[in-house]
Scaffold this motif. Structure first.
Motif, short mmCIF file in Angstrom:
data_model
loop_
_atom_site.label_atom_id
_atom_site.label_comp_id
_atom_site.label_asym_id
_atom_site.label_seq_id
_atom_site.Cartn_x
_atom_site.Cartn_y
_atom_site.Cartn_z
N ILE A 71 53.07 70.12 42.25
CA ILE A 71 52.29 70.68 41.12
C ILE A 71 52.20 72.19 40.98
O ILE A 71 50.87 72.35 42.11
CB ILE A 71 51.87 68.90 41.07
N PRO A 72 51.21 72.98 39.83
CA PRO A 72 51.32 73.41 39.96
C PRO A 72 49.43 73.87 40.09
O PRO A 72 49.15 72.82 39.88
CB PRO A 72 51.42 74.85 38.45
N GLU A 73 49.26 74.32 40.05
CA GLU A 73 47.18 74.89 40.39
C GLU A 73 47.30 75.35 38.82
O GLU A 73 45.69 74.33 38.52
CB GLU A 73 46.81 76.00 42.06
N CYS A 123 34.57 65.27 39.80
CA CYS A 123 35.65 64.99 39.51
C CYS A 123 37.23 66.11 38.98
O CYS A 123 36.84 66.85 38.29
CB CYS A 123 36.42 63.83 38.11
N ALA A 124 37.78 65.86 39.24
CA ALA A 124 38.51 66.62 38.48
C ALA A 124 40.30 66.40 38.16
O ALA A 124 40.28 65.00 38.42
CB ALA A 124 40.05 67.89 40.02
N LYS A 125 40.63 66.76 37.13
CA LYS A 125 41.91 66.43 36.38
C LYS A 125 43.07 66.60 36.20
O LYS A 125 42.92 68.22 37.04
CB LYS A 125 41.92 66.47 34.88
N VAL A 126 43.92 65.91 36.90
CA VAL A 126 45.97 66.79 36.96
C VAL A 126 46.46 65.99 36.07
O VAL A 126 46.45 65.09 35.32
CB VAL A 126 46.30 65.90 38.65
N VAL A 154 45.30 63.34 44.29
CA VAL A 154 44.70 63.69 45.54
C VAL A 154 44.69 64.75 46.86
O VAL A 154 43.80 65.26 46.88
CB VAL A 154 44.01 62.09 46.65
N ILE A 155 46.13 64.79 47.41
CA ILE A 155 46.38 66.53 47.85
C ILE A 155 45.97 67.48 47.51
O ILE A 155 46.12 68.57 47.93
CB ILE A 155 47.72 65.38 48.36
N LYS A 156 47.26 67.32 45.90
CA LYS A 156 46.86 68.41 45.29
C LYS A 156 45.35 69.28 45.26
O LYS A 156 44.96 70.63 44.91
CB LYS A 156 47.73 68.58 44.22
N CYS A 165 40.57 72.53 46.54
CA CYS A 165 39.73 73.15 46.71
C CYS A 165 39.86 74.00 48.21
O CYS A 165 38.33 74.48 47.89
CB CYS A 165 39.24 71.47 47.20
N SER A 166 41.08 73.32 49.06
CA SER A 166 40.49 74.51 50.12
C SER A 166 40.94 75.95 50.01
O SER A 166 40.53 76.91 50.39
CB SER A 166 41.85 73.71 50.88
N ASN A 167 41.96 76.10 49.33
CA ASN A 167 43.05 77.18 49.25
C ASN A 167 42.06 78.17 48.21
O ASN A 167 42.16 79.79 48.15
CB ASN A 167 44.12 77.60 48.26
N ASN A 168 41.50 77.62 47.66
CA ASN A 168 39.75 78.87 45.92
C ASN A 168 38.83 78.58 46.62
O ASN A 168 37.98 79.25 46.34
CB ASN A 168 40.30 78.20 44.74
N GLY A 169 38.39 77.95 48.02
CA GLY A 169 36.89 78.28 48.61
C GLY A 169 36.55 77.50 47.99
O GLY A 169 35.41 78.50 47.69
#
Length: 789
Positions: A546-548, A560-563, A599-601, A606-610
């Motif tokens: 899944i692309p960021e 919340c976040a939408k994927v 959920v994993i994406k 969240c982790s990669n973009n700080g």
């Protein structure tokens, strides 16, 4: 022939052929008059060519497997002889050394023809072949390998007769001389395809191609192979799990017939508990291959309520980071002495093949599991995976509460109980507050009070005391658990759940072939549909596709976040409580209690973009251990002595495993921070030699105590999929100066040094997203420490 007593008098041979055999070499008698062997000296890099050539001899086509192996490290011997080994491998023909027949009995060499209607040839494997040779990589000359044949009468049994291949005179039946001689690998391949229901024409084509690699293209060989596949299919379709009406007797019969697949068997009695350990030869190979210097995990207590005896599965992580079952243990006893029995038997079996075999961590999922046997027998750190806690809580919330808004809030609040072990809050107070706030959810609260409140402190204490595994590892274990559940809990088999022989039959005829076929399809790049399904079977892999830019945070508080769906862009999935291990998605897979790709994406982003979100529990655990190390012991104290001893142990392991790069190499890498890791690409055969590369670098740290240095560690090791990630270590300046002066010079100006460490108490999930995620950056490590300083 003259007997040579010194290796230095033996000439090094390098045949010009790409692949060569023992016939292409000049053999020398080496040893004493009382005991000597046939030996030849070749370049170590040509060993693979020799093995391939020995496998391809037309008179006796075969494969050679490693029966035993040992290793030494350079510098471990102060004095040595010319024939001392650096690496030692005993290769044995795959048609031996055993010669098991029905019931485990030795097959006699029949010198006459039996007048029966069944005139089939002899069994196709394990014929008691005594052909074997030794490869020694010389300690004094690492570039040379000494080949040793104790007896160069190739491919004969103990009676001295050729026992396989076209020259086998004991083959019986019409056309037996033309029957293709099938090694264990081809037999396992054909059986797996039949068990999985692959169409017979596809199985036959694949079988003939495999056989022709040994026997060449021949119409009679093809005809015989076709008959073999047909008969094998009939035998498998007629097979049954009930060898006897009595389940206990049936298991005894199965163990007698499958000695090579049983590593421990203890029958139930008044004093002993029932224990059955199952591991096929293929599983043993995978455990040695993917478990060495990597992680092992346990999916414990499967079927505790439904099966006669619970099933514990031991898993390793393969090259794609999927959980691969390498052993099954069927027992109801979790007592320390019984756990020690089967663990010791398993480790002894692996080390009988490779004496240097060792894992770097053992992952458990049950807080009540015995950890002393793991530390004593495997000699490694113990990690804890929360996948079972997360899954159990979520499934019961969904089952007992039917309002999604209440479900997501309850799951979030349960996560606070787990996270409270690092938040300076009493978990009991958080739990009581949860019960009071959701008192109207009677069904779930009653369940929680009955099943979790009495033991919640034990589970939280385990989470607090042990390193926690990442979401990727937890997702891989959960994926295996779901596949096992799908195969065993088929409605048509519910009447057989109380029979152990049925369970053993299902594991060997459905689950084992399935994983074998997945690995086979991936490694030889065939059966593309199966390969694609296997690769996509991991939630972590699906999330990585899944692309960021498909993840959107559309509110100020980022609740919340939408994927966006990749199959249907008009469809979106909402992930609540992003960044946490207790995030909940509204997709159907998540609402079944599983860890979904959305959920994993979101947690990856969240982790990669700080982003300002609650970090994962594995990262919280990692930071807690690092901070506990970040303490200066009192001068001239016992604590300082302990720090010195521990640092000495770590550095000894470093020196035994790798050679540090020169200071010139370090300075070159400093310029390229943040660090970029590279691994040398080698061919498959060279990769089996498990070469390592070590990268070192430094980074200025302004807020670090002058008496301490932060050591960041990374190994590039092709042996294990979980090993290519950085580690952190804190060393006192005086300890570093005493133990490694050269290294101290590099970091005397408050530098953090990057070098290699093989085993440490902090060797577990390092990244916010997982053990096997992207590398943990040095900058993130520093900021994490500075935040809580």
């Amino acid at each position: 022939m003259e007997i040579i007593e010194s290796i230095e008098d033996i000439k090094l041979q390098d045949p010009p052929e790409e692949e060569f055999t023992s016939a292409d070499l000049t053999w020398t008698k080496y040893g004493t008059s009382a005991h000597h062997d046939d030996v030849a000296l070749i370049p170590y890099e040509r060993v693979d060519s020799f093995i391939i050539g020995e496998c391809s001899i037309a008179e006796c086509p075969t494969r050679f497997h490693i029966e035993k192996g040992r290793k030494r490290t350079r510098g471990s011997l102060t004095s040595y002889k010319s024939d001392e080994y650096l690496e030692y491998r005993l290769y044995w023909c795959s048609f031996g050394p055993e010669n098991y027949g029905e019931g485990g009995e030795i097959l006699p060499s029949r010198r006459y023809r039996i007048n029966t209607r069944n005139r089939a040839a002899r069994p196709q494997s394990m014929r008691g072949c005594t052909c074997h040779f030794i490869v020694k990589r010389l300690y004094a000359r690492p570039s040379a390998a000494l080949l040793i044949y104790n007896d160069r009468r190739q491919h004969v049994n103990k009676s001295g007769f050729v026992c396989h291949g076209p020259l086998d005179r004991d083959a019986i039946g019409p056309g037996a001389k033309t029957v293709p001689y099938i090694c264990d690998e081809i037999q396992q391949q054909t059986m797996a395809l039949i068990y999985l229901g692959i169409p017979e024409e596809n199985i036959l084509q694949n079988h003939i191609e495999s056989v022709q690699r040994y026997c060449g293209s021949n119409s009679k060989v093809s005809m015989s192979a076709s008959e073999y596949v047909r008969k094998m299919g009939i035998i498998i379709r007629r097979s049954t799990h009930e060898l006897d009406l009595d389940d206990q007797v049936s298991i005894k019969l199965w163990v007698e017939k499958n000695k090579k697949s049983t590593f421990i068997y203890q029958d139930a009695s008044d004093t002993d508990s029932f224990i059955l350990g199952i591991q096929t030869e293929w599983q043993l190979q995978q455990m040695i291959r993917f478990g060495h210097h990597s992680l092992m995990a346990a999916d414990s207590t499967f079927g505790l309520k439904k099966l006669k005896y619970p099933l514990c599965t031991l898993l390793v992580f393969d090259s794609r980071h999927h959980a691969l079952p390498v052993a099954w243990v069927i027992t109801r006893s979790f007592a320390k002495q019984d756990v020690s029995k089967w663990m010791k038997a398993l480790v002894d079996r692996a080390r009988s093949i490779d004496s240097a075999w060792k894992i770097n961590g053992f992952m458990i999922d049950d807080a009540a599991a015995e950890m002393d046997p793991i530390r004593e027998i495997f000699c490694c750190p113990v990690l804890f995976s929360i996948w079972r806690v997360r899954r159990t809580w979520l499934r019961n919330i969904i089952k007992r509460c039917h309002n999604f808004e209440v479900q997501r809030e309850m799951f979030k609040r349960l996560g606070r109980i787990a996270y409270s072990i690092w938040g300076g809050v009493d978990p009991v107070d958080v739990m009581e507050e949860f019960i009071q706030d959701f008192v109207d959810q009677t069904s779930f609260v009653q369940y929680f009070k009955a099943c979790w409140v009495p033991k919640i402190e034990m589970w939280l204490a385990t989470m607090r005391s042990l390193p926690l595994a990442s979401q990727e590892a937890s997702g891989a274990i959960e994926g295996y658990h779901l596949k096992l559940k799908r195969i065993l809990y088929d409605d048509s088999h519910l009447g057989s759940l109380q029979r152990v022989d049925w369970l053993v039959h299902k594991l060997n005829t459905e689950l084992h072939p399935s994983y074998w076929f997945d690995r086979y399809s991936d490694e030889i790049d065939s059966f593309q549909t199966v390969k694609e399904d296997y690769i996509a079977s991991s939630s972590w892999h699906r999330a990585s596709q899944i692309p960021e830019n498909a993840v959107i945070f559309d509110d100020k508080d980022r609740l919340c976040a939408k994927v966006i769906s990749q199959k249907d862009p008009s469809q979106t999935h909402i992930v609540w409580n992003p960044g946490s291990d207790f995030s909940l998605c509204d997709c159907s897979w998540s609402l079944q209690g599983n860890l979904c790709k959305h959920v994993i994406k979101v947690n990856m982003v969240c982790s990669n973009n700080g982003l300002d979100h609650q970090p994962s529990m594995s990262f919280q655990s990692f930071r807690s251990i690092i901070l506990s190390l970040w303490q200066k012991p009192m001068d001239d104290s016992v604590a300082l002595d302990q720090s010195l001893a521990w640092a000495n142990q770590m550095l000894d392991q470093i020196k035994r495993s790798v050679e540090l790069d020169s200071s010139n190499g370090v300075s070159n890498i400093v310029k390229n921070l943040p660090l970029k890791w590279t691994a040398k690409k080698e061919g498959f055969l060279k990769a089996l030699r498990m070469k390592k590369e070590v990268v070192a670098g430094v980074q200025d740290v302004t807020n670090v105590d002058n008496d301490f240095f932060l050591v960041v560690v990374k190994i590039l090791d092709q042996r294990g999929p979980l090993f290519q990630h950085p580690f952190l270590l804190v060393l006192h300046a005086e300890a570093l100066k005493l133990l490694c002066p050269d290294l101290f010079k590099l970091c005397k100006n408050k530098y953090a040094v990057l070098k290699d460490m093989v085993s440490a108490n902090v060797q577990y999930g390092m990244t916010d997203t997982g053990i096997m995620g992207k590398g943990f950056s040095v900058a993130n490590a520093y900021s994490a420490l500075e935040t809580d300083e």
